[in-house]
Motif scaffolding. Structure first.
Motif, mmCIF file in Angstrom:
data_model
loop_
_atom_site.group_PDB
_atom_site.id
_atom_site.type_symbol
_atom_site.label_atom_id
_atom_site.label_comp_id
_atom_site.label_asym_id
_atom_site.label_seq_id
_atom_site.Cartn_x
_atom_site.Cartn_y
_atom_site.Cartn_z
ATOM 1 N N SER A 1 20.662 -11.912 -83.329
ATOM 2 C CA SER A 1 21.034 -10.719 -84.220
ATOM 3 C C SER A 1 20.328 -9.361 -83.238
ATOM 4 O O SER A 1 21.166 -8.383 -83.391
ATOM 5 C CB SER A 1 20.256 -10.354 -85.647
ATOM 6 O OG SER A 1 21.069 -11.719 -86.161
ATOM 7 N N ASP B 1 28.337 -10.344 -86.941
ATOM 8 C CA ASP B 1 26.885 -11.165 -86.962
ATOM 9 C C ASP B 1 26.947 -12.194 -88.229
ATOM 10 O O ASP B 1 27.058 -11.790 -89.424
ATOM 11 C CB ASP B 1 25.754 -10.270 -87.131
ATOM 12 C CG ASP B 1 24.450 -11.048 -87.026
ATOM 13 O OD1 ASP B 1 24.410 -12.298 -86.997
ATOM 14 O OD2 ASP B 1 23.604 -10.159 -86.897
ATOM 15 N N GLU B 2 27.349 -13.357 -87.753
ATOM 16 C CA GLU B 2 27.508 -14.414 -88.881
ATOM 17 C C GLU B 2 28.364 -14.054 -89.914
ATOM 18 O O GLU B 2 28.215 -14.025 -90.954
ATOM 19 C CB GLU B 2 26.183 -14.954 -89.457
ATOM 20 C CG GLU B 2 25.026 -15.255 -88.257
ATOM 21 C CD GLU B 2 24.110 -16.151 -88.843
ATOM 22 O OE1 GLU B 2 24.330 -16.868 -89.842
ATOM 23 O OE2 GLU B 2 22.970 -16.244 -88.121
HETATM 24 MG MG LIG Z 1 20.371 -13.291 -87.008
#
Ligand SMILES: [Mg+2]
Ligand SMILES: Nc1ncnc2c1ncn2[C@@H]1O[C@H](COP(=O)(O)OP(=O)(O)OP(=O)(O)O)[C@@H](O)[C@H]1O
Lengths: 244, 406
Positions: A60, A181-182
């Motif tokens: 991240s 991000d995810e």
């Molecule tokens: Mg992360």
């Protein structure tokens, strides 16, 4: 596919990510943590990259730097040939608005605001005229399959639908780079599959896509897989299933 | 991004957070309105006292027989009492001994019944005096003429009467030039006094005024005066005039050393000064209450504004992440805060003006213009500052910091 091309009627010039020796350090002295400990990375235009790695490995952190949401402690970052690492806040806001589309795990839609207003928002900050803004937002929502939900507020949409609004919002400015991000972290398998199909389309339309994920099947839709550990890249290989 | 667009964002922001908008506006409205109304009540009550001060005349003193008056000169024994006489009144007119006394009016009073044909009335005030009385007692005439010093020296049988007496004796016909019989003596009515209205239980218009000489010669004989009204040269010299008249009367009545005075002096001015001082205290207190309510209102606004911005820090992060420049975000929040405070302030002024039309705690409020500007200004300053400052801090964060905010 056709629809994505419609959104993206102007094909941007080649986007390139180039990161050299990125270091991100939190805290000072003995207590400090190197979230990124010397990451160098080049991503060519039109690539579809997945970043994997255990929790806390710095994925991240890297993504936020790529998205110009965070700064690094040292190192250099060029986006599309422009140096981001030394840019001032005013120019950064322009880069965020025009070059990058960011998709978060937690969607990050503006609360109590309709889907269409959320999608129009980035264009409003770029000074796009009201009429054109609305047309483009409608097209983008159509692309993500939410043409019939434009006046729903985030609380009236499912997680998958909210994430698709977020994708529409990220795409509507025709960014060179789509960062996620995810994005499937909060979605069920059906919504995940829909979203991944969407990413395939977006990438097929020539856009660079970078996705962080924990899930192997998500990573395996990408053409290149990067693995991180302790703030470093430990492996970087092409996905043989997708790239002949 | 155009200004128009930012204003639209701000208005949309206010509409999406209706409860907060309502509470903030309400808080500002109450703060501003209470300041305006409280100060108006305080101002109204001191205005009312000032008006009664003006009506009564601040520079008159009243001298009466007997001790124990206002200013507490102790009682004298009855045997040693000397009555107040017309000579005492004359002595007070000595300009060298009493430079601060403008004029002196002796009052002899009696209880008599007046008759005209079948109509009778007993005036509640039946005085014998001389012309200095008019000004000292704020008496004027609405028709006819005053009796003069000449009438007094000649002891003419002329009278001024009040409206109540006139109506009782003459009905609707003009009393001027008519005759009436009071305490058995025939008087020619030469003037009708201006209506005074009632003060307390006393009807100020149930009145007969005749020359003091006429009263002493024809009705009461050499009875002592009931009082002497002394008018000081102006409202500032009342105290000096009181000292002078006390010195003169002490000498005339042989008051010295242990011997206590057989007259007392009533100083209306000092009574009213006390009243107006306490009304000033009252206004100050109300002002403080108002200031506190503005402060509390201000803290309320500050609180809501701070919470709003903190609550919306994440939203600020999202906006920055999708390319919002700091200026646009800051302007949006500043405009939101300005709209809230101007709206609340304006409503507060409106409520304040409406509220000040009602009689509150027996007082007719009189709006202090400065309080309107003060309350409105302070509420806007507080709103804009506490709406703007945290927003500017949030807008200066890196997007990721704002997004991490919970
Ligand atoms: Mg992360
Ligand atoms: N704001 C911060 N302050 C201090 N340390 C931080 C901060 N943000 C991240 N870190 C640390 O940096 C390291 C990398 O964090 P990062 O969020 O990049 O991990 P990640 O790979 O995304 O993990 P996950 O898969 O759990 O999301 C972690 O050790 C984390 O504790």
């Amino acid at each position: 596919m056709e629809a994505v091309r419609a959104v993206d009627s102007v094909v941007d010039k080649l986007p390139v990510i180039e990161v050299r020796d990125a270091i991100k350090r939190y805290g000072v002295g003995d207590a400090s943590i190197f979230a990124l400990n010397g990451v160098s990375l080049t991503i060519e235009a039109g690539e579809y990259v997945a970043i994997m790695g255990p929790s806390g490995s710095g994925k991240s952190t890297l993504m936020n730097i790529l998205g110009a949401l965070d700064n690094m402690t040292s190192g250099e970052y060029f986006l599309d040939g422009i140096e981001i690492s030394s840019m001032d806040e005013i120019h950064l806001s322009i880069v965020r608005g025009r070059k990058i589309g960011f998709i978060f795990q937690s969607f990050n839609l503006i609360p109590r605001t309709t889907a269409i207003a959320n999608v129009e928002l980035p264009m409003a900050y770029q000074g796009v005229k009201t009429k054109e803004r609305r047309e483009r937002a409608l097209v983008a929502l159509d692309v993500v399959g939410l043409g019939d939900r434009i006046n729903h507020e985030p609380t009236e949409l499912s997680g998958g639908q909210q994430q698709r609004v977020a994708v529409a919002r990220a795409l509507v400015t025709r960014p060179a780079l789509l960062l996620a991000d995810e994005p499937t972290g909060a979605l069920d398998s059906k919504s995940t599959a829909d979203l991944l199909d969407l990413f395939d389309q977006i990438n097929a339309a020539g856009r660079t896509v970078v996705v962080i994920t924990h899930e192997l099947d998500v990573a395996h839709r990408a053409k290149r897989i990067i693995r991180m550990r302790d703030g470093k890249i430990v492996s970087d290989e092409l996905n043989k299933e997708r790239v002949a | 991004m155009s200004v128009f667009e930012i204003v639209r964002f701000a208005i949309r922001g206010l509409f999406t957070n209706r409860l907060r908008t309502f509470l903030t506006v309400l808080g500002i409205t109450i703060g501003v309105a209470s300041v305006i109304i409280l100060l108006a009540v305080g101002n109204g009550s001191s205005k009312a006292i000032q008006a009664s001060l003006d009506r009564l005349g601040t520079n008159s003193l009243q001298v009466r027989s007997g001790g124990g008056g206002f200013g507490a000169r102790a009682r004298a024994s009855a045997s040693s009492q000397k009555p107040l006489t017309i000579l005492d009144a004359a002595a007070l007119m000595d300009k060298t001994q009493a430079p601060d006394i403008l004029q002196v009016a002796p009052i002899a009073s009696t209880n008599g019944t007046c008759v005209v044909g079948a109509s009778t009335t007993t005036p509640s005030t039946f005085y014998g005096t001389w012309p200095a009385y008019y000004k000292a007692s704020n008496t004027s005439i609405q028709s006819g003429s005053y009796f003069t010093n000449d009438d007094v020296t000649q002891g003419r049988r002329v009278a001024l009467i009040g409206q109540t007496t006139a109506t009782a004796l003459f009905g609707t016909t003009s009393p001027i030039g008519q005759t009436m019989r009071c305490s058995g003596i025939e008087f020619t009515v030469i003037g009708l006094t201006t209506v005074k209205g009632a003060s307390g239980f006393q009807d100020g218009d149930s009145l007969v005024l005749i020359p003091i000489t006429t009263m002493e010669n024809s009705i009461t004989g050499n009875q002592p005066l009931s009082s002497i009204i002394v008018e000081a040269t102006n409202s500032k010299t009342t105290d000096a005039a009181q000292t002078e008249l006390t010195t003169i009367l002490d000498a005339r009545h042989g008051i010295s050393g242990r011997k206590t005075a057989d007259f007392s002096v009533f100083n209306q001015a000092s009574l009213l000064t006390t009243a107006s001082t306490s009304s000033k205290t009252f206004t100050t207190l109300l002002g403080m209450v108002a200031a506190i309510s503005l402060l509390v209102g201000g803290i309320g606004i500050t609180n809501i504004m701070l919470v709003t911005v903190i609550e919306r820090t994440r939203e600020i992060g999202i906006r920055k992440a999708i390319g919002a420049p700091k200026g646009a975000i800051l302007s949006q929040f500043l405009i939101e805060a300005t709209i809230l405070s101007v709206l609340g302030g304006a409503l507060g002024v409106l409520v304040g003006f409406i509220g000040s039309h009602f009689t509150i705690a027996g007082t007719k409020p009189v709006i202090v213009p400065a309080s309107v500007f003060l309350a409105f200004g302070v509420s806007i300053l507080i709103g804009v500052f506490f709406g703007g400052y945290p927003a500017s801090r949030a807008a200066s964060l890196r997007p990721i910091e704002a997004l991490r905010h919970e």
